[in-house]
Design a protein around this motif. Structure first.
Motif, mmCIF file in Angstrom:
data_model
loop_
_atom_site.group_PDB
_atom_site.id
_atom_site.type_symbol
_atom_site.label_atom_id
_atom_site.label_comp_id
_atom_site.label_asym_id
_atom_site.label_seq_id
_atom_site.Cartn_x
_atom_site.Cartn_y
_atom_site.Cartn_z
ATOM 1 N N GLU A 73 0.766 -1.216 -0.165
ATOM 2 C CA GLU A 73 0.099 0.154 -0.001
ATOM 3 C C GLU A 73 0.841 1.417 -0.072
ATOM 4 O OE1 GLU A 73 -3.075 0.223 0.323
ATOM 5 O OE2 GLU A 73 -3.891 -1.902 0.630
ATOM 6 N N GLY A 74 0.221 2.258 -0.329
ATOM 7 C CA GLY A 74 0.721 3.771 0.072
ATOM 8 C C GLY A 74 1.191 4.320 -1.312
ATOM 9 N N VAL A 75 1.555 3.543 -2.255
ATOM 10 C CA VAL A 75 2.441 4.308 -3.381
ATOM 11 C C VAL A 75 1.179 5.103 -4.115
ATOM 12 C CG1 VAL A 75 3.283 4.117 -5.749
ATOM 13 C CG2 VAL A 75 3.942 2.314 -3.927
ATOM 14 N N LEU A 76 0.020 4.625 -4.249
ATOM 15 C CA LEU A 76 -0.960 5.685 -4.907
ATOM 16 C C LEU A 76 -2.043 5.788 -3.610
ATOM 17 C CD1 LEU A 76 -1.398 3.872 -8.292
ATOM 18 C CD2 LEU A 76 -0.177 5.986 -7.775
ATOM 19 N N PRO A 77 -2.994 6.722 -3.969
ATOM 20 C CA PRO A 77 -3.838 7.051 -2.806
ATOM 21 C C PRO A 77 -4.989 6.212 -2.540
ATOM 22 C CG PRO A 77 -4.099 8.334 -4.835
ATOM 23 C CD PRO A 77 -2.953 7.706 -4.900
ATOM 24 N N VAL A 78 -5.259 5.575 -3.467
ATOM 25 C CA VAL A 78 -6.682 4.542 -3.469
ATOM 26 C C VAL A 78 -6.065 2.942 -3.080
ATOM 27 C CG1 VAL A 78 -8.792 3.836 -4.399
ATOM 28 C CG2 VAL A 78 -7.825 6.039 -4.782
ATOM 29 N N LYS A 79 -5.783 2.445 -4.310
ATOM 30 C CA LYS A 79 -5.357 0.943 -4.011
ATOM 31 C C LYS A 79 -4.150 0.926 -4.784
ATOM 32 C CE LYS A 79 -9.136 -0.302 -2.035
ATOM 33 N NZ LYS A 79 -9.195 -1.079 -0.593
ATOM 34 N N PRO A 80 -3.266 -0.118 -4.392
ATOM 35 C CA PRO A 80 -1.875 -0.663 -5.120
ATOM 36 C C PRO A 80 -2.244 -1.176 -6.415
ATOM 37 C CG PRO A 80 -2.271 -1.968 -3.371
ATOM 38 C CD PRO A 80 -3.470 -0.929 -3.064
ATOM 39 N N PRO A 81 -1.562 -0.770 -7.678
ATOM 40 C CA PRO A 81 -1.758 -1.437 -8.759
ATOM 41 C C PRO A 81 -1.564 -3.088 -8.887
ATOM 42 C CG PRO A 81 0.162 0.054 -8.713
ATOM 43 C CD PRO A 81 -0.305 0.147 -7.547
ATOM 44 N N LEU A 82 -2.125 -3.694 -9.685
ATOM 45 C CA LEU A 82 -2.053 -5.133 -9.739
ATOM 46 C C LEU A 82 -0.945 -5.358 -11.002
ATOM 47 C CD1 LEU A 82 -5.713 -6.160 -9.724
ATOM 48 C CD2 LEU A 82 -4.118 -6.941 -7.947
ATOM 49 N N SER A 83 -0.490 -6.494 -10.836
ATOM 50 C CA SER A 83 0.468 -7.017 -11.882
ATOM 51 C C SER A 83 -0.698 -7.665 -13.102
ATOM 52 C CB SER A 83 1.323 -8.195 -11.319
ATOM 53 O OG SER A 83 0.563 -9.404 -10.904
ATOM 54 N N ALA A 84 0.126 -7.940 -14.045
ATOM 55 C CA ALA A 84 -0.775 -8.666 -14.980
ATOM 56 C C ALA A 84 -1.514 -9.781 -14.566
ATOM 57 C CB ALA A 84 -0.044 -8.909 -16.390
ATOM 58 N N ALA A 85 -0.776 -10.674 -14.008
ATOM 59 C CA ALA A 85 -1.280 -11.655 -13.380
ATOM 60 C C ALA A 85 -2.170 -11.702 -12.348
ATOM 61 C CB ALA A 85 -0.042 -12.693 -12.926
ATOM 62 N N GLY A 86 -1.906 -10.561 -11.417
ATOM 63 C CA GLY A 86 -2.980 -10.237 -10.458
ATOM 64 C C GLY A 86 -4.333 -9.832 -11.059
ATOM 65 N N ILE A 87 -4.145 -9.120 -12.044
ATOM 66 C CA ILE A 87 -5.352 -8.862 -12.892
ATOM 67 C C ILE A 87 -6.257 -9.934 -13.392
ATOM 68 C CG2 ILE A 87 -6.317 -7.759 -15.246
ATOM 69 C CD1 ILE A 87 -4.112 -5.827 -14.904
ATOM 70 N N VAL A 88 -5.665 -10.801 -13.683
ATOM 71 C CA VAL A 88 -6.097 -12.191 -14.005
ATOM 72 C C VAL A 88 -6.888 -12.810 -13.002
ATOM 73 C CG1 VAL A 88 -5.933 -14.568 -15.223
ATOM 74 C CG2 VAL A 88 -5.022 -12.490 -16.203
ATOM 75 N N ARG A 89 -6.082 -13.033 -11.887
ATOM 76 C CA ARG A 89 -6.815 -13.680 -10.891
ATOM 77 C C ARG A 89 -7.917 -12.954 -10.299
ATOM 78 N NH1 ARG A 89 -1.111 -14.212 -9.533
ATOM 79 N NH2 ARG A 89 -1.096 -12.291 -8.308
ATOM 80 N N TYR A 90 -7.813 -11.610 -9.956
ATOM 81 C CA TYR A 90 -8.996 -10.797 -9.580
ATOM 82 C C TYR A 90 -10.220 -11.103 -10.366
ATOM 83 C CZ TYR A 90 -11.898 -7.448 -7.102
ATOM 84 O OH TYR A 90 -12.899 -6.748 -6.514
ATOM 85 N N TRP A 91 -10.216 -10.719 -11.593
ATOM 86 C CA TRP A 91 -11.023 -10.966 -12.634
ATOM 87 C C TRP A 91 -11.797 -12.411 -12.724
ATOM 88 C CZ3 TRP A 91 -11.945 -13.881 -17.124
ATOM 89 C CH2 TRP A 91 -12.770 -13.536 -18.053
ATOM 90 N N THR A 92 -10.765 -13.498 -12.798
ATOM 91 C CA THR A 92 -11.301 -14.730 -12.763
ATOM 92 C C THR A 92 -12.236 -14.952 -11.488
ATOM 93 O OG1 THR A 92 -9.200 -15.437 -13.917
ATOM 94 C CG2 THR A 92 -10.311 -17.020 -12.790
ATOM 95 N N ARG A 93 -11.742 -14.812 -10.213
ATOM 96 C CA ARG A 93 -12.489 -14.955 -8.785
ATOM 97 C C ARG A 93 -13.865 -14.524 -9.214
ATOM 98 N NH1 ARG A 93 -9.059 -12.998 -5.779
ATOM 99 N NH2 ARG A 93 -9.812 -10.673 -5.235
ATOM 100 N N TRP A 94 -14.127 -13.094 -9.868
ATOM 101 C CA TRP A 94 -15.278 -12.792 -9.938
ATOM 102 C C TRP A 94 -16.391 -13.278 -10.839
ATOM 103 C CZ3 TRP A 94 -18.806 -10.077 -6.962
ATOM 104 C CH2 TRP A 94 -18.226 -9.412 -5.916
#
Length: 204
Positions: A73-94
């Protein structure tokens, strides 16, 4: 959506904003700069696009080309950016949570659905994510929020990713707030964001 001149201008703005953010962090918050991942491999971004079965907005591809997410956390004010693989994991979960739904949202109901397959998570923590709208139309590329226990939310003035990152760079360099959050530095050399104090009421 094809990468027209508007998309390329947005991508250039993202790269310029990250360059400014990186420079500020290196000088004033090296602990936070160390949390940023190196650029994503082109193959990782292409694999994520294939997994989501859509082409990412040019601004998101540009951001991944600067940093493949952040480790904390902390780099950006809202949420920390996801990696390309993290994008896939979150999208797949939903997608798995909504796989029994045959339609995403009732056109007769107001508001956004709980999830849409063309929403692209780009930053996340604690199950809540900033999302980019990948649906064709005037809202393409706008930035919104998906809370884990609520429907998606896009404000009337939801910025693009380029506008958001540019605003962050402006505030780091010149002061101010982003969405009601102001930056401050911890003694350890790490950047954090706090709710801006309320303006005092009149009369005193």
């Amino acid at each position: 959506m094809s990468d027209d001149g508007v998309g390329q201008a947005g991508a250039e703005a993202v790269r310029a904003a990250w360059g400014r953010i990186d420079g500020w962090l290196r000088q004033w918050a090296p602990g936070s700069y160390a949390r940023l991942a190196p650029p994503a491999e082109p193959g990782a971004t292409a694999a994520a696009e294939a997994a989501l079965r859509l082409r990412f907005p040019a601004e998101l591809r540009a951001s991944l080309g600067c940093h493949d997410g952040a480790g904390g956390e902390g780099v950006l004010p809202v949420k920390p950016p996801l990696s390309a693989a993290g994008i896939v994991r979150y999208w797949t979960r939903w997608m798995e949570l909504t796989e029994e739904e045959r339609e995403f949202g009732d056109p007769e109901e107001e508001g956004e659905p709980s999830w849409h397959p063309r929403w692209i998570p780009w930053a996340e923590s604690d199950g809540d994510a900033q999302i980019l709208d990948g649906r064709e139309g005037p809202g393409f590329g706008r930035l919104g929020m998906k809370y884990h226990d609520e429907e998606g939310l896009f404000g009337d003035d939801a910025p693009s990713l380029a506008a958001y990152l540019t605003e962050v760079a402006d505030v780091l360099e010149n002061g101010g707030s982003v969405g009601g959050r102001v930056p401050y530095l911890a003694v350890s050399g790490v950047l954090w964001w706090a709710e801006a104090p309320a303006a005092p009421s009149g009369g005193r």
